[in-house]
Design a protein around this motif. Sequence first.
Motif, PDB file in Angstrom:
ATOM      1  N   SER A   1       0.810  -1.222   0.000  1.00 15.15           N
ATOM      2  CA  SER A   1       0.000   0.000   0.000  1.00 15.15           C
ATOM      3  C   SER A   1       0.842   1.270   0.000  1.00 15.15           C
ATOM      4  CB  SER A   1      -0.919   0.004   1.225  1.00 15.15           C
ATOM      5  OG  SER A   1      -0.148  -0.034   2.423  1.00 15.15           O
ATOM      6  N   ARG A   2       2.147   1.131   0.025  1.00 12.03           N
ATOM      7  CA  ARG A   2       3.000   2.311   0.120  1.00 12.03           C
ATOM      8  C   ARG A   2       3.204   2.975  -1.238  1.00 12.03           C
ATOM      9  NH1 ARG A   2       7.890   0.059   4.020  1.00 12.03           N
ATOM     10  NH2 ARG A   2       6.648  -0.051   5.956  1.00 12.03           N
ATOM     11  N   GLY A   3       3.083   4.284  -1.253  1.00 11.04           N
ATOM     12  CA  GLY A   3       3.393   5.027  -2.456  1.00 11.04           C
ATOM     13  C   GLY A   3       4.900   5.143  -2.646  1.00 11.04           C
ATOM     14  N   ILE A   4       5.327   5.358  -3.880  1.00 10.11           N
ATOM     15  CA  ILE A   4       6.751   5.465  -4.207  1.00 10.11           C
ATOM     16  C   ILE A   4       7.164   6.940  -4.187  1.00 10.11           C
ATOM     17  CG2 ILE A   4       8.526   5.031  -5.942  1.00 10.11           C
ATOM     18  CD1 ILE A   4       6.777   2.771  -7.012  1.00 10.11           C
ATOM     19  N   SER A   5       8.188   7.245  -3.413  1.00 10.88           N
ATOM     20  CA  SER A   5       8.763   8.587  -3.394  1.00 10.88           C
ATOM     21  C   SER A   5       9.885   8.648  -4.426  1.00 10.88           C
ATOM     22  CB  SER A   5       9.321   8.920  -2.005  1.00 10.88           C
ATOM     23  OG  SER A   5       8.336   8.778  -1.007  1.00 10.88           O
ATOM     24  N   LEU A   6       9.868   9.671  -5.271  1.00 10.71           N
ATOM     25  CA  LEU A   6      10.825   9.769  -6.369  1.00 10.71           C
ATOM     26  C   LEU A   6      11.838  10.880  -6.111  1.00 10.71           C
ATOM     27  CD1 LEU A   6       8.310   9.568  -9.367  1.00 10.71           C
ATOM     28  CD2 LEU A   6       9.544   7.699  -8.279  1.00 10.71           C
TER      29      LEU A   6
ATOM     30  N   ASP B   1      14.251   7.761   3.602  1.00  9.13           N
ATOM     31  CA  ASP B   1      12.860   7.574   3.186  1.00  9.13           C
ATOM     32  C   ASP B   1      12.675   6.128   2.733  1.00  9.13           C
ATOM     33  OD1 ASP B   1      10.356   7.569   2.006  1.00  9.13           O
ATOM     34  OD2 ASP B   1      10.698   9.354   0.767  1.00  9.13           O
ATOM     35  N   ARG B   2      11.979   5.334   3.532  1.00 12.76           N
ATOM     36  CA  ARG B   2      11.817   3.904   3.217  1.00 12.76           C
ATOM     37  C   ARG B   2      11.054   3.685   1.923  1.00 12.76           C
ATOM     38  NH1 ARG B   2      12.379   0.039   7.212  1.00 12.76           N
ATOM     39  NH2 ARG B   2      10.536  -1.090   6.471  1.00 12.76           N
ATOM     40  N   ASN B   3      10.297   4.666   1.479  1.00  6.40           N
ATOM     41  CA  ASN B   3       9.501   4.515   0.257  1.00  6.40           C
ATOM     42  C   ASN B   3      10.205   5.067  -0.980  1.00  6.40           C
ATOM     43  OD1 ASN B   3       7.351   3.482   1.819  1.00  6.40           O
ATOM     44  ND2 ASN B   3       6.692   5.567   2.317  1.00  6.40           N
ATOM     45  N   ALA B   4      11.467   5.393  -0.842  1.00  4.77           N
ATOM     46  CA  ALA B   4      12.158   6.155  -1.880  1.00  4.77           C
ATOM     47  C   ALA B   4      12.785   5.293  -2.955  1.00  4.77           C
ATOM     48  CB  ALA B   4      13.236   7.024  -1.240  1.00  4.77           C
ATOM     49  N   ILE B   5      12.886   5.891  -4.140  1.00  6.66           N
ATOM     50  CA  ILE B   5      13.719   5.386  -5.226  1.00  6.66           C
ATOM     51  C   ILE B   5      14.344   6.614  -5.883  1.00  6.66           C
ATOM     52  CG2 ILE B   5      11.838   5.369  -6.916  1.00  6.66           C
ATOM     53  CD1 ILE B   5      13.151   2.863  -8.167  1.00  6.66           C
ATOM     54  N   GLY B   6      15.617   6.529  -6.213  1.00  3.11           N
ATOM     55  CA  GLY B   6      16.306   7.667  -6.816  1.00  3.11           C
ATOM     56  C   GLY B   6      17.458   7.200  -7.673  1.00  3.11           C
ATOM     57  N   TYR B   7      17.941   8.068  -8.530  1.00  2.00           N
ATOM     58  CA  TYR B   7      19.084   7.740  -9.389  1.00  2.00           C
ATOM     59  C   TYR B   7      20.211   8.732  -9.116  1.00  2.00           C
ATOM     60  CZ  TYR B   7      17.486  11.592 -12.357  1.00  2.00           C
ATOM     61  OH  TYR B   7      17.112  12.835 -12.819  1.00  2.00           O
ATOM     62  N   ALA B   8      21.430   8.219  -9.171  1.00  2.00           N
ATOM     63  CA  ALA B   8      22.612   9.044  -8.889  1.00  2.00           C
ATOM     64  C   ALA B   8      23.832   8.310  -9.401  1.00  2.00           C
ATOM     65  CB  ALA B   8      22.728   9.320  -7.388  1.00  2.00           C
ATOM     66  N   SER B   9      24.978   8.972  -9.306  1.00  2.00           N
ATOM     67  CA  SER B   9      26.228   8.316  -9.677  1.00  2.00           C
ATOM     68  C   SER B   9      26.455   7.088  -8.804  1.00  2.00           C
ATOM     69  CB  SER B   9      27.395   9.291  -9.496  1.00  2.00           C
ATOM     70  OG  SER B   9      28.628   8.623  -9.594  1.00  2.00           O
ATOM     71  N   ALA B  10      26.860   5.996  -9.452  1.00  2.00           N
ATOM     72  CA  ALA B  10      27.080   4.747  -8.727  1.00  2.00           C
ATOM     73  C   ALA B  10      28.170   4.869  -7.675  1.00  2.00           C
ATOM     74  CB  ALA B  10      27.428   3.628  -9.708  1.00  2.00           C
TER      75      ALA B  10
END
Length: 305
Positions: free
Chosen positions: A164-169, A212-221
């Motif tokens: 049920s958790r929304g995704i934080s971008l 943020d447990r609901n997070a997904i993000g992109y960055a330098s590896a």
Amino acid sequence: MNLSILRLSPLFLWFIAAVAQAQLHNELELEGKLTITGSDTLGAITSVWAEMLKERHPKVLVQVRAIGSAAAPTALVEGTADLGTMSRPMSAAEDRSFERRYGYAPIAVPVARDAIAVFVHRDNPLSSIVVPTLDAVFSSTRRCGHPQAVARWSDLGLSGPWASRGISLYGRSAASGTYSVFRQQVLCSGDFSPRVNRLVGSSAIIRAVAGDRNAIGYASAGYLNANVKALTVIGPGGQPQASLDRELYVYLNVAPGAPVSPLTAAFINLILSPEGQQETAKAGYLPLSMAEQRAQRRRLGLMDG
């Protein structure tokens, strides 16, 4: 003639050599200011290279402004930077702007390789994601072909308390080379969702995802740490997506046939040295091979580095 005076002692020979070396050092001693503007991805390692240069040449002042790759072409055109760092190649429009100002093209020097990684919170059970789905997570256009928008972790197959958790971008600002490469290669050149929180710097992305447990993000590896987890991005054919690898550049303003200025030459020589590339590896990037280092120095006429 007394030939004994020609029989110089080893101590005297050492003294002569030491004096000559000191004189050579003084002749090669550099002073002045070097301003470097551009990539946040390259910001930390550029600062390391700058410190190495100052250790060798204490009279040199190096200013590093890591505000995003898009700032580099503008700074070079306006003459407010000696060098521009970029985590992507210059666009055709940026190249044209430079050529209109100076009458010749800038010189792109590859200095390292990097990968863009997709990060989630360390407690997130997801381990991999395919490119069309990742596009649907971050974009509003879904040009890569996913049939529907992705807004909750259940859309990615997670169950239990995650369903049920929304995704934080979280993503980078439009001035970032990381933003441009991700948009082209993952969003199929589509548009980012307005839900993406745009942050300045890969370190800011990592901090946000870690908190943020609901997070997904992109960055330098290279910014991976124990507080986040990097997802395996799956491309066509079910293989890890190698296209997220990229070259990182330093751009120079050098007229055709003109030598590289001594201060710039010393800095580029340092970057393209084994010592400079060792620091590149320590920072989490893929260094250039010895052959690549030599080839770039030869191209710039810096064979004495």
